[in-house]
Structure formats: C-alpha cells, structure tokens
Enzyme design. Structure first.
Site, PDB file in Angstrom:
ATOM      1  N   LYS A  42       0.831  -1.213   0.000  1.00 41.22           N
ATOM      2  CA  LYS A  42       0.000   0.000   0.000  1.00 41.22           C
ATOM      3  C   LYS A  42       0.866   1.263   0.000  1.00 41.22           C
ATOM      4  CE  LYS A  42      -3.782  -2.481   0.439  1.00 41.22           C
ATOM      5  NZ  LYS A  42      -4.535  -2.552   1.679  1.00 41.22           N
ATOM      6  N   GLU A 207      -3.280 -10.661  38.411  1.00 44.36           N
ATOM      7  CA  GLU A 207      -4.229 -11.762  38.311  1.00 44.36           C
ATOM      8  C   GLU A 207      -3.502 -13.066  38.611  1.00 44.36           C
ATOM      9  OE1 GLU A 207      -5.670 -11.386  34.322  1.00 44.36           O
ATOM     10  OE2 GLU A 207      -3.922 -12.340  33.430  1.00 44.36           O
ATOM     11  N   HIS A 245      -7.010 -14.881  30.470  1.00 44.52           N
ATOM     12  CA  HIS A 245      -5.743 -14.724  29.778  1.00 44.52           C
ATOM     13  C   HIS A 245      -4.962 -16.032  29.717  1.00 44.52           C
ATOM     14  CE1 HIS A 245      -5.770 -10.185  30.867  1.00 44.52           C
ATOM     15  NE2 HIS A 245      -6.292 -10.392  29.680  1.00 44.52           N
TER      16      HIS A 245
END
Length: 287
Positions: A42, A207, A245
């Site tokens: 592009k 976490e 996750h």
C-alpha cells in the site's frame, strides 16, 4: 508520565486493516503524534493526514520516528515486531494469540536491541492529555498523578474510571499484557513510576498465574518509596483452570491470588478486595 510523551513519534503497523485503521483514527483524534503507517503493498497511500509506507525502514529513511504500535495478525506479528525492534525504541504489540515461541523470540531480539516492548495482548499505553498508543476508551481517563500498571485491559478501564469519577487523574496507564511471555513487567514499570515526578501513587492490577506479582512485591519492598496499591483478580479460580488470559493459570500452590496478596501485603502494599475500594485506600494515605 512515562514512555509516552510529547517526544513520542509513532507509526502504525497494519494501519489499513480493520482494527488498525479504526484505532489509528482514534489515536489521531486524541492528539497522539502518529506520523506514518505501514502496510506492505500500500506504499504512498494516504490515511487521513499521514502517508502509508511498505516498511518501517522506508519510514525511518524519510522521517524521525521512534515508536510503533502493531495491529498485524498473529501469524505475521513476529516479522512485524522484528522490523520495528530493529529501528525503534518503543514497540506496542496489540495483537493477541501470538504463539509463545514467537513471543520468546521477540523479547530476546528486543533485549539485544534495547527496545522496550509493551505486550503482546495488551490494551497499550495512555498518558492522559498527551496521547495513547492503544485501544482504550479515552473518555474514562483524565490527567493526574496516579500511575496504573495492569495485566488486564478491562480492569485498567474499571480502575481508571473509579479514579476519574472521584476527581483523581492518571499520569500514565499501561497494560503489560495477559500472555505468559510479555515485554515490560510490573517491576520495570513501577521503577519508572518511582522516578517520574508526575506520579505520586501507583496502582498495580494483577491476576492469578505466574509469579510476576510476587517478583514485583520483592522489588517494591527494596526499591519503591511511593505508595503502591494493588488488586489481584481470580481469587475464586480453581487450581489448574485457565481463566481468561493465557497466562492466568494456577500450577499447584504457585500463582494463586492468595500467594500474591500475601506477598504484596508483606511488602507494605495496600491490597483492595474490589475495584471500588481503590479511591478510599488512596484517600487514607492522602488525608
């Protein structure tokens, strides 16, 4: 603020894709200094006020750029990351589902080139009032003196919203990524916040899984003088169960929410039981 400031000059890799084009426009609208994009095949296409190039190298030949944000699909993300690492100082990898061995090679190459990596599988970084290299909704952030570092994009937004609604702004918010292998870790970001004159308080959102939070606790105890607050998600997760996750999996006694909370509290960190407590915890220190 840290990492993202007025001197950050960024390009967007994968700018002509659906996600790349949408978020590039959002970043431009927020005032981020996006000066170029890349998309193989592009070359010299225009994207609003900026020009699209075939490669990072071509951008570097024509302009001073020092950072990149990657929206390239997972099978091609490693090549895009290597290209950026070779030429730039900061690379934010939004892409998720990158194979672990690819991520390991990306981090090794970045270490050799002294390039900072945020991610992969990250919402990115935002310095309110300056710009963002990421996908976070900007309306919930405001300028202030609380630094946030998190493994969770959604929880980053929740905590920022709690702070903003209470009249507390943020200096910088970083999602380090939820994958097993990521670039920046908690300790490194906390060190940067410690040395940042615009950051007075730190919020760390962790976490279950891995030992990054325990390692951060050790670092905080020895090296951090500013107040640190934390939240650990996944306290009810059963061992051996992957939660959300890829990196959020408990192995035996390691990586549990309980072990992380205990390590952080032992280091003097005030740990919130839920996001809505964070404002009160900070106010207890302030007043």
């Amino acid at each position: 603020m840290i990492l993202l400031d007025k001197d950050t000059k960024c390009l967007v890799q994968g700018i002509t894709g659906k996600q790349g084009s949408f978020h590039a426009q959002q970043m431009l609208d927020y005032g981020t200094n996006i000066i170029a994009g890349t998309s193989p095949g592009k070359n010299r296409m225009n994207f609003g006020p900026i020009t699209v190039y075939d490669s990072v190298e071509e951008v570097k030949e024509e302009m001073d750029v020092n950072s990149s944000i990657i929206f390239v699909p997972a099978p091609f993300a490693k090549d895009a990351a290597f290209e950026a690492i070779k030429h730039l100082d900061l690379v934010v990898i939004i892409t998720e589902h990158i194979p672990v061995h690819d991520s390991m090679q990306i981090m090794e190459y970045a270490s050799k080139n002294n390039t900072t990596i945020i991610g992969p599988n990250t919402p990115g970084i935002i310095s309110p009032g300056v710009g963002k290299l990421g996908i976070m909704p900007t309306h919930i952030f405001r300028e202030g003196n609380v630094g946030i570092v998190s493994r969770s994009g959604t929880l980053t937004y929740e905590f920022a919203n709690q702070l903003t609604n209470a009249g507390m702004g943020q200096s910088t918010c970083i999602g380090i990524g939820g994958d097993p292998v990521v670039g920046l870790d908690f300790a490194t970001v906390l060190e940067k916040f410690e040395n940042d004159p615009q950051t007075d308080y730190m919020v760390m959102i962790g976490e279950i899984g891995g030992n990054a939070e325990e390692q951060a606790a050790k670092y905080i105890e020895k090296n951090i003088s500013k107040p640190v607050f934390a939240f650990i998600s996944g306290i009810t997760a059963p061992p051996g169960k992957k939660m959300g996750h890829a990196g959020a999996i408990i192995e035996g006694e390691s990586g549990t929410a309980k072990s992380k909370i205990e390590a952080l509290e032992a280091a003097g960190v005030k740990v919130a039981e839920r996001p809505s407590q964070i404002v009160n915890l900070i106010n207890e220190i302030k007043y």
